[in-house]
Design a protein around this motif. Structure first.
Motif, mmCIF file in Angstrom:
data_model
loop_
_atom_site.group_PDB
_atom_site.id
_atom_site.type_symbol
_atom_site.label_atom_id
_atom_site.label_comp_id
_atom_site.label_asym_id
_atom_site.label_seq_id
_atom_site.Cartn_x
_atom_site.Cartn_y
_atom_site.Cartn_z
ATOM 1 N N ALA A 38 0.826 -1.203 0.000
ATOM 2 C CA ALA A 38 0.000 0.000 0.000
ATOM 3 C C ALA A 38 0.864 1.257 0.000
ATOM 4 C CB ALA A 38 -0.922 -0.007 1.220
ATOM 5 N N LEU A 39 1.995 1.225 0.702
ATOM 6 C CA LEU A 39 2.898 2.375 0.685
ATOM 7 C C LEU A 39 3.421 2.637 -0.724
ATOM 8 C CD1 LEU A 39 4.974 1.850 3.962
ATOM 9 C CD2 LEU A 39 3.198 3.546 3.548
ATOM 10 N N VAL A 40 3.715 1.568 -1.457
ATOM 11 C CA VAL A 40 4.192 1.729 -2.831
ATOM 12 C C VAL A 40 3.091 2.312 -3.708
ATOM 13 C CG1 VAL A 40 5.006 0.500 -4.890
ATOM 14 C CG2 VAL A 40 5.879 -0.139 -2.633
ATOM 15 N N GLU A 41 1.878 1.814 -3.535
ATOM 16 C CA GLU A 41 0.784 2.198 -4.414
ATOM 17 C C GLU A 41 0.152 3.542 -4.039
ATOM 18 O OE1 GLU A 41 -0.371 0.444 -7.128
ATOM 19 O OE2 GLU A 41 1.409 -0.803 -6.858
ATOM 20 N N ARG A 42 0.073 3.819 -2.719
ATOM 21 C CA ARG A 42 -0.710 4.982 -2.278
ATOM 22 C C ARG A 42 0.062 5.927 -1.368
ATOM 23 N NH1 ARG A 42 -6.492 3.080 -2.093
ATOM 24 N NH2 ARG A 42 -6.820 4.470 -0.339
ATOM 25 N N GLY A 43 1.233 5.500 -0.891
ATOM 26 C CA GLY A 43 2.016 6.349 -0.001
ATOM 27 C C GLY A 43 1.600 6.284 1.447
ATOM 28 N N VAL A 44 0.583 5.479 1.781
ATOM 29 C CA VAL A 44 0.092 5.348 3.151
ATOM 30 C C VAL A 44 -0.601 3.989 3.274
ATOM 31 C CG1 VAL A 44 -2.161 6.408 2.673
ATOM 32 C CG2 VAL A 44 -1.202 6.518 4.984
ATOM 33 N N GLU A 45 -0.558 3.408 4.479
ATOM 34 C CA GLU A 45 -1.234 2.133 4.695
ATOM 35 C C GLU A 45 -2.739 2.298 4.550
ATOM 36 O OE1 GLU A 45 0.767 3.643 6.934
ATOM 37 O OE2 GLU A 45 2.026 2.199 8.021
ATOM 38 N N ILE A 46 -3.386 1.298 3.985
ATOM 39 C CA ILE A 46 -4.837 1.358 3.803
ATOM 40 C C ILE A 46 -5.543 0.945 5.078
ATOM 41 C CG2 ILE A 46 -6.796 0.442 2.499
ATOM 42 C CD1 ILE A 46 -4.884 -0.006 0.169
ATOM 43 N N GLU A 47 -5.085 -0.153 5.673
ATOM 44 C CA GLU A 47 -5.698 -0.646 6.900
ATOM 45 C C GLU A 47 -5.080 0.027 8.117
ATOM 46 O OE1 GLU A 47 -8.328 -2.511 6.830
ATOM 47 O OE2 GLU A 47 -8.232 -2.654 4.650
ATOM 48 N N ARG A 48 -5.629 -0.266 9.263
ATOM 49 C CA ARG A 48 -5.138 0.287 10.528
ATOM 50 C C ARG A 48 -3.747 -0.275 10.815
ATOM 51 N NH1 ARG A 48 -7.850 -1.289 16.316
ATOM 52 N NH2 ARG A 48 -6.991 0.416 17.601
ATOM 53 N N PRO A 49 -2.700 0.539 10.798
ATOM 54 C CA PRO A 49 -1.341 0.008 10.983
ATOM 55 C C PRO A 49 -1.065 -0.314 12.440
ATOM 56 C CG PRO A 49 -1.260 2.379 10.700
ATOM 57 C CD PRO A 49 -2.691 1.990 10.515
ATOM 58 N N ALA A 50 -0.170 -1.300 12.658
ATOM 59 C CA ALA A 50 0.177 -1.716 14.014
ATOM 60 C C ALA A 50 1.468 -1.084 14.509
ATOM 61 C CB ALA A 50 0.292 -3.242 14.074
ATOM 62 N N ALA A 74 9.635 12.742 10.341
ATOM 63 C CA ALA A 74 9.802 12.721 8.882
ATOM 64 C C ALA A 74 9.308 11.417 8.281
ATOM 65 C CB ALA A 74 11.274 12.953 8.534
ATOM 66 N N SER A 75 9.381 10.320 9.049
ATOM 67 C CA SER A 75 8.924 9.027 8.523
ATOM 68 C C SER A 75 7.429 9.022 8.242
ATOM 69 C CB SER A 75 9.273 7.898 9.502
ATOM 70 O OG SER A 75 8.447 7.932 10.659
ATOM 71 N N TYR A 76 6.701 9.990 8.816
ATOM 72 C CA TYR A 76 5.263 10.098 8.575
ATOM 73 C C TYR A 76 4.948 11.069 7.440
ATOM 74 C CZ TYR A 76 3.729 7.199 12.445
ATOM 75 O OH TYR A 76 3.466 6.127 13.262
ATOM 76 N N GLY A 77 5.955 11.404 6.652
ATOM 77 C CA GLY A 77 5.711 12.282 5.517
ATOM 78 C C GLY A 77 4.679 11.716 4.564
ATOM 79 N N GLY A 78 4.745 10.422 4.300
ATOM 80 C CA GLY A 78 3.760 9.791 3.417
ATOM 81 C C GLY A 78 2.360 9.876 3.982
ATOM 82 N N PHE A 79 2.234 9.709 5.275
ATOM 83 C CA PHE A 79 0.924 9.812 5.921
ATOM 84 C C PHE A 79 0.348 11.215 5.746
ATOM 85 C CE2 PHE A 79 -1.609 11.054 9.581
ATOM 86 C CZ PHE A 79 -2.488 9.996 9.749
ATOM 87 N N LEU A 80 1.166 12.235 6.007
ATOM 88 C CA LEU A 80 0.683 13.611 5.915
ATOM 89 C C LEU A 80 0.338 13.990 4.478
ATOM 90 C CD1 LEU A 80 3.194 15.261 8.403
ATOM 91 C CD2 LEU A 80 0.765 14.787 8.808
#
Length: 453
Positions: free
Chosen positions: A47-59, A238-244
């Motif tokens: 999902a990170l490759v495809e969308r830049g953020v996890e689709i499901e609830r990450p652990a 910075a590791s949450y850049g994809g999330f933001l």
């Protein structure tokens, strides 16, 4: 440096790297389907490759999943693609152990023995051949250890002057490694805290001669806080850049805005990140503790209850087609090499004697950092034996360091004798670490304890 010594200095780490890589990379796609927790992490990485953020609830935070995502981006979403990140991380971790061993043990051959013990450890191997986060965490932890030892060595040699001396690049890089470790799993946070205390105390202590206490504390604090607090926090955020950037594709946005039509302003994205961390904390606090492979932390070093991450048998229990030969079972048991772990436990009195006799501050620091990765689990109920994966380098280094207390020639022979037994056990336990089909008798012979079944 003489030519022969230069040749040895280059050849030893290359051999260590080759052995580690061979054991982790060969036939990486042998198990050609999702296994165990790959169902979470391989899909999150995809999902990170495809969308830049996890689709499901990450652990867990995203750093380790970005490492897995890099493999998927390069090789595709298949077993080799989603496992190559772990395999490369696990291989590099062995080389980092060799570097840490050079600084701690000050002997190339002892460092090589420690690194090879990590290379042939079953827990290090199995966590490196599955798309999970533990091998990635072990890499960042071992890199931080290497850099902290390097900082300690250079600081011990540096003269104390009246001028302010900032931290060297090793400590800044250690801060990066620790930020990446915490960004992989929160379980690395205690190691970061202990590193701050150890380095801060050292920095203040070395500045006190010729300075006032206040100035020593101020300068030592600045030299510690910037690389070991500011840098890790910056790396983690910075590791949450994809999330933001891709907030509207995240599960958090869906939870906060069920109609998916809310404004995704900067303040809302930051609020979503805070919400995510609260949710992550709540999830771990309320995690179900009844999984059959969960066990109490005191039992992990004795390898009492390993984790079965893969199982195939023929005949099958549900009449589906067999994927292994008739009358055989293939399994992957995530468990350490007894030659390393059981011998390490027996050698702990020797390690304690090393601390008392030599007053080796570097060894004391290594033990404190190792404790920070293990002791918190003692108060957190039950977990999984593979949580010990980041501790494999520490176990090997402690074992080899302890053998230096043995008398005479035994001190030189003992590490290699343990390694020889570890290699023999690698050959014997190889099938249950790699999922090789065995008949019932051969399988039973390799399940050394009843609790392994």
């Amino acid at each position: 440096m003489p030519a022969r010594r230069r040749w040895v200095a280059v050849t030893i780490p290359l051999v260590v790297l080759a052995v580690a890589g061979l054991l982790r990379l060969v036939d990486l796609g042998h198990i050609d389907r999702i296994q165990f927790d790959e169902s979470y992490y391989a899909n999150d990485a995809h999902a990170l490759v495809e969308r830049g953020v996890e689709i499901e609830r990450p652990a867990h935070p995203p750093v380790g999943k970005w490492v897995l995502a890099a493999g998927i981006a390069m090789l595709g979403f298949d077993p080799v693609g989603w496992r190559i990140g772990s395999a490369v991380a696990g291989t590099a971790m062995v080389l980092a152990t060799y570097g840490a061993g050079l600084l701690l043990l000050r002997d190339r051959w002892l460092a090589a023995a420690a690194a090879l013990l990590v290379a042939v450890d079953g827990l290090a191997i199995t966590t490196s051949r599955i798309a999970m986060l533990d091998a990635v965490l072990a890499l960042f932890v071992s890199l931080a250890l290497l850099l902290l030892l390097r900082h300690h060595r250079l600081r011990a040699r540096a003269p104390v002057t009246g001028r302010f001396t900032p931290a060297g690049p090793e400590l800044w890089l250690a801060g990066v490694a620790l930020g990446l470790a915490v960004g992989t799993k929160w379980s690395a946070a205690p190691m970061l805290a202990v590193a701050v205390v150890l380095v801060g105390w050292t920095e203040v202590r070395r500045r006190r001669p010729g300075r006032g206490v206040g100035r020593a504390v101020l300068e030592g604090g600045v030299a510690t806080v910037l690389p070991l607090v500011v840098v890790p926090v910056t790396v983690y955020l910075a590791s949450y850049g994809g999330f933001l950037l891709n907030y509207t594709d995240s599960k958090v946005y869906e939870q906060r805005c069920p109609e998916l039509d809310c404004e995704a302003s900067v303040s809302e994205r930051v609020a979503g990140l805070v919400f995510h961390h609260r949710d992550l904390y709540r999830m771990h606090r309320e995690l179900e503790h009844t999984h059959p492979y969960r066990s109490s932390a005191p039992t992990w070093p004795i390898l009492q209850r390993p984790v079965l991450s893969y199982l195939e048998r023929c005949p099958t229990t549900d009449d589906t087609p067999c994927v292994v030969p008739e009358g055989t079972t293939a399994r992957v048991v995530m468990v350490g090499n007894p030659a390393l772990w059981w011998t390490m436990l027996a050698a702990l009195p020797l390690v304690a004697w090393q601390v008392v006799r030599r007053r080796d501050r570097a060894l004391i620091g290594v033990l404190a950092l190792a404790a920070s990765l293990y002791v918190p689990w003692l108060g957190l109920g039950r977990g999984y034996l593979f949580y010990l994966a980041p501790l494999v380098p520490f176990a090997a280094l402690a074992l080899v360091a302890g053998t230096r207390s043995l008398p005479g020639r035994a001190a030189k022979v003992a590490p290699w004798a343990v390694l020889a037994v570890a290699v023999a056990l690698l050959g014997f336990l190889f099938p249950i670490w790699y999922g090789i089909p065995l008949d019932a008798d051969a399988t039973d012979a390799r399940l050394l304890l009843d609790s392994w079944r």
